[in-house]
Design a protein around this motif. Structure first.
Motif, PDB file in Angstrom:
ATOM      1  N   PRO A 159      10.250 -28.795  17.729  1.00  0.00           N
ATOM      2  CA  PRO A 159       9.990 -30.153  18.221  1.00  0.00           C
ATOM      3  C   PRO A 159       8.613 -30.652  17.794  1.00  0.00           C
ATOM      4  N   GLY A 160       8.541 -31.942  17.559  1.00  0.00           N
ATOM      5  CA  GLY A 160       7.307 -32.574  17.106  1.00  0.00           C
ATOM      6  C   GLY A 160       7.519 -33.250  15.772  1.00  0.00           C
ATOM      7  N   HIS A 161       6.966 -34.436  15.621  1.00  0.00           N
ATOM      8  CA  HIS A 161       7.104 -35.214  14.381  1.00  0.00           C
ATOM      9  C   HIS A 161       8.586 -35.444  14.045  1.00  0.00           C
ATOM     10  N   ASP A 162       9.401 -35.675  15.097  1.00  0.00           N
ATOM     11  CA  ASP A 162      10.838 -35.858  14.883  1.00  0.00           C
ATOM     12  C   ASP A 162      11.157 -37.097  14.057  1.00  0.00           C
ATOM     13  N   VAL A 163      10.395 -38.168  14.246  1.00  0.00           N
ATOM     14  CA  VAL A 163      10.649 -39.389  13.475  1.00  0.00           C
ATOM     15  C   VAL A 163      10.370 -39.141  11.999  1.00  0.00           C
ATOM     16  N   GLU A 164       9.301 -38.403  11.704  1.00  0.00           N
ATOM     17  CA  GLU A 164       9.015 -38.043  10.316  1.00  0.00           C
ATOM     18  C   GLU A 164      10.140 -37.185   9.751  1.00  0.00           C
ATOM     19  N   LEU A 165      10.617 -36.238  10.550  1.00  0.00           N
ATOM     20  CA  LEU A 165      11.699 -35.369  10.102  1.00  0.00           C
ATOM     21  C   LEU A 165      12.929 -36.181   9.728  1.00  0.00           C
ATOM     22  N   ALA A 166      13.289 -37.134  10.574  1.00  0.00           N
ATOM     23  CA  ALA A 166      14.462 -37.967  10.306  1.00  0.00           C
ATOM     24  C   ALA A 166      14.255 -38.831   9.062  1.00  0.00           C
ATOM     25  N   ALA A 167      13.076 -39.422   8.951  1.00  0.00           N
ATOM     26  CA  ALA A 167      12.797 -40.278   7.788  1.00  0.00           C
ATOM     27  C   ALA A 167      12.826 -39.474   6.498  1.00  0.00           C
ATOM     28  N   GLY A 168      12.216 -38.284   6.520  1.00  0.00           N
ATOM     29  CA  GLY A 168      12.230 -37.440   5.334  1.00  0.00           C
ATOM     30  C   GLY A 168      13.616 -36.970   4.983  1.00  0.00           C
ATOM     31  N   PHE A 169      14.405 -36.643   5.986  1.00  0.00           N
ATOM     32  CA  PHE A 169      15.785 -36.233   5.745  1.00  0.00           C
ATOM     33  C   PHE A 169      16.579 -37.342   5.072  1.00  0.00           C
ATOM     34  N   LEU A 170      16.375 -38.578   5.517  1.00  0.00           N
ATOM     35  CA  LEU A 170      17.109 -39.709   4.924  1.00  0.00           C
ATOM     36  C   LEU A 170      16.698 -39.948   3.470  1.00  0.00           C
ATOM     37  N   VAL A 171      15.425 -39.689   3.147  1.00  0.00           N
ATOM     38  CA  VAL A 171      14.994 -39.764   1.745  1.00  0.00           C
ATOM     39  C   VAL A 171      15.671 -38.667   0.930  1.00  0.00           C
ATOM     40  N   SER A 172      15.671 -37.455   1.461  1.00  0.00           N
ATOM     41  CA  SER A 172      16.263 -36.323   0.765  1.00  0.00           C
ATOM     42  C   SER A 172      17.742 -36.533   0.490  1.00  0.00           C
ATOM     43  N   GLU A 173      18.410 -37.242   1.396  1.00  0.00           N
ATOM     44  CA  GLU A 173      19.844 -37.481   1.238  1.00  0.00           C
ATOM     45  C   GLU A 173      20.152 -38.748   0.456  1.00  0.00           C
ATOM     46  N   GLY A 174      19.119 -39.464   0.022  1.00  0.00           N
ATOM     47  CA  GLY A 174      19.340 -40.662  -0.777  1.00  0.00           C
ATOM     48  C   GLY A 174      19.737 -41.883   0.015  1.00  0.00           C
ATOM     49  N   VAL A 175      19.577 -41.837   1.338  1.00  0.00           N
ATOM     50  CA  VAL A 175      19.921 -42.993   2.168  1.00  0.00           C
ATOM     51  C   VAL A 175      18.861 -44.073   2.046  1.00  0.00           C
ATOM     52  N   ILE A 176      17.576 -43.663   2.024  1.00  0.00           N
ATOM     53  CA  ILE A 176      16.477 -44.605   1.837  1.00  0.00           C
ATOM     54  C   ILE A 176      15.547 -44.065   0.754  1.00  0.00           C
ATOM     55  N   SER A 177      14.736 -44.943   0.199  1.00  0.00           N
ATOM     56  CA  SER A 177      13.783 -44.515  -0.833  1.00  0.00           C
ATOM     57  C   SER A 177      12.441 -45.217  -0.700  1.00  0.00           C
ATOM     58  N   SER A 178      12.241 -45.902   0.418  1.00  0.00           N
ATOM     59  CA  SER A 178      11.013 -46.657   0.625  1.00  0.00           C
ATOM     60  C   SER A 178      10.741 -46.792   2.111  1.00  0.00           C
ATOM     61  N   GLY A 179       9.470 -46.916   2.450  1.00  0.00           N
ATOM     62  CA  GLY A 179       9.116 -47.147   3.838  1.00  0.00           C
ATOM     63  C   GLY A 179       9.678 -48.439   4.376  1.00  0.00           C
ATOM     64  N   GLU A 180       9.924 -49.395   3.490  1.00  0.00           N
ATOM     65  CA  GLU A 180      10.476 -50.677   3.912  1.00  0.00           C
ATOM     66  C   GLU A 180      11.921 -50.557   4.377  1.00  0.00           C
ATOM     67  N   HIS A 181      12.583 -49.459   4.009  1.00  0.00           N
ATOM     68  CA  HIS A 181      13.980 -49.268   4.400  1.00  0.00           C
ATOM     69  C   HIS A 181      14.113 -48.723   5.816  1.00  0.00           C
ATOM     70  N   PHE A 182      13.028 -48.189   6.355  1.00  0.00           N
ATOM     71  CA  PHE A 182      13.047 -47.528   7.663  1.00  0.00           C
ATOM     72  C   PHE A 182      12.452 -48.475   8.693  1.00  0.00           C
ATOM     73  N   ARG A 183      13.276 -48.907   9.673  1.00  0.00           N
ATOM     74  CA  ARG A 183      12.777 -49.879  10.644  1.00  0.00           C
ATOM     75  C   ARG A 183      12.169 -49.211  11.869  1.00  0.00           C
ATOM     76  N   SER A 184      12.918 -48.317  12.520  1.00  0.00           N
ATOM     77  CA  SER A 184      12.424 -47.697  13.744  1.00  0.00           C
ATOM     78  C   SER A 184      13.291 -46.498  14.100  1.00  0.00           C
ATOM     79  N   ALA A 185      12.840 -45.749  15.101  1.00  0.00           N
ATOM     80  CA  ALA A 185      13.621 -44.629  15.620  1.00  0.00           C
ATOM     81  C   ALA A 185      13.246 -44.427  17.078  1.00  0.00           C
ATOM     82  N   ILE A 186      14.208 -43.984  17.871  1.00  0.00           N
ATOM     83  CA  ILE A 186      13.952 -43.787  19.295  1.00  0.00           C
ATOM     84  C   ILE A 186      14.713 -42.567  19.781  1.00  0.00           C
ATOM     85  N   HIS A 187      14.046 -41.753  20.611  1.00  0.00           N
ATOM     86  CA  HIS A 187      14.735 -40.657  21.271  1.00  0.00           C
ATOM     87  C   HIS A 187      15.653 -41.247  22.331  1.00  0.00           C
ATOM     88  N   CYS A 188      16.859 -40.736  22.398  1.00  0.00           N
ATOM     89  CA  CYS A 188      17.820 -41.310  23.331  1.00  0.00           C
ATOM     90  C   CYS A 188      18.604 -40.192  24.001  1.00  0.00           C
TER      91      CYS A 188
END
Length: 288
Positions: free
Chosen positions: A48-77
């Motif tokens: 646990p820790g830096h979960d938002v970074e983990l998710a953002a990096g994972f999405l880059v690795s999977e080719g879902v996003i390629s720029s910070g502009e593609h990532f709007r927000s994230a929330i623990h739910c």
């Protein structure tokens, strides 16, 4: 350290001396379910820790996003019960993260969803097909003209190790750090029970800082260089990946095909450069 470490009782045995019972500090490992627009994408085991970074990096690795502009927000739910029995509680442990992408960014294909959870040792587990393993980057790593002196490169493992605060307490975490290839500045360092998670957190930091592609940088990792780490570096536009241990054959193949400089066995004054050795400047040998 909060949820990053936990204290557990241990019996320490020393041959010829006897045994003692004492508390030991361990690295925490918990599941994180990553959702995009409310739809589950993957469950990964992480520290646990830096979960938002983990998710953002994972999405880059999977080719879902390629720029910070593609990532709007994230929330623990999630409500009570999302912790589950393995977490030892029925309360919400913030192990579900829902990501919102920017307007106009396509949602992940249903084919991208992992068939089962990703362990801390495997960044590719759950891929539905062999074809899905190799993701194509929007960045041309081969065209990056970054170069680094061999002496500067040789200093990176020690700089990485000196900043591994949680490893010092637990001995159980991998680390990844991003360095500026020109100045040697440490830009970011992250630790995790999974080496691929540590790299995703580093890349996710760059996403949130809107620094992609990561031209002119070196990614230093504390363990071996596997295929998925090379792939993650290429997807983020990182030209040089260095590891203190061995690479796999597939990691070398992908590095060669992508034009990434892959360095292994980086220990002391020696290293093996498996691809694009032209980026590592070697000083002239000292003569008597």
């Amino acid at each position: 350290m909060g949820r990053i470490t936990a204290r557990k009782p241990v019996v320490k045995i020393t041959i010829g001396v006897g045994q003692t019972r004492r508390p030991d500090t361990l690295a925490v490992e918990e599941p994180l379910e990553i959702r995009v627009a409310g739809t589950p994408l993957v469950v990964t085991m992480r520290t646990p820790g830096h979960d938002v970074e983990l998710a953002a990096g994972f999405l880059v690795s999977e080719g879902v996003i390629s720029s910070g502009e593609h990532f709007r927000s994230a929330i623990h739910c999630g409500g009570p019960g999302t912790g589950g029995p393995l977490a030892g509680t029925t309360e919400n442990t913030y192990n579900v993260l829902d990501v919102a992408l920017a307007a106009g960014v396509p949602l992940p294909s249903p084919d991208l969803a992992r068939n089962f959870y990703t362990t801390s040792s495997c960044g590719l587990c759950g891929k539905a097909s062999i074809e899905a393993v190799e993701t194509v980057s929007v960045y041309d790593v081969a065209a990056d003209e970054t170069a680094i002196d061999a002496e500067a490169l040789a200093r990176l493992p020690d700089l990485l190790r000196a900043r591994q605060e949680v490893f010092d307490k637990t001995g159980g975490l991998h680390a990844a750090a991003l360095f500026d290839a020109v100045t040697g500045e440490l830009l970011v360092l992250r630790e995790d029970v999974g080496r691929h998670n540590a790299v995703d957190k580093v890349i996710g930091w760059a996403v949130l800082e809107n620094r992609l592609p990561l031209r002119g940088t070196v990614l230093q990792v504390s363990g071996r260089a596997s295929f998925e780490l090379v792939q993650k570096a290429v997807m983020a536009g990182i030209p040089i990946l260095a590891a203190v241990s061995a690479p796999s054959s597939l990691a070398v193949d992908l590095a060669e095909a992508s034009g990434l400089t892959l360095v292994g066995f980086l220990r002391g004054a020696s290293m093996n450069v498996y691809s694009r050795a032209d980026r590592v400047r070697v000083p002239a040998p000292v003569t008597a």
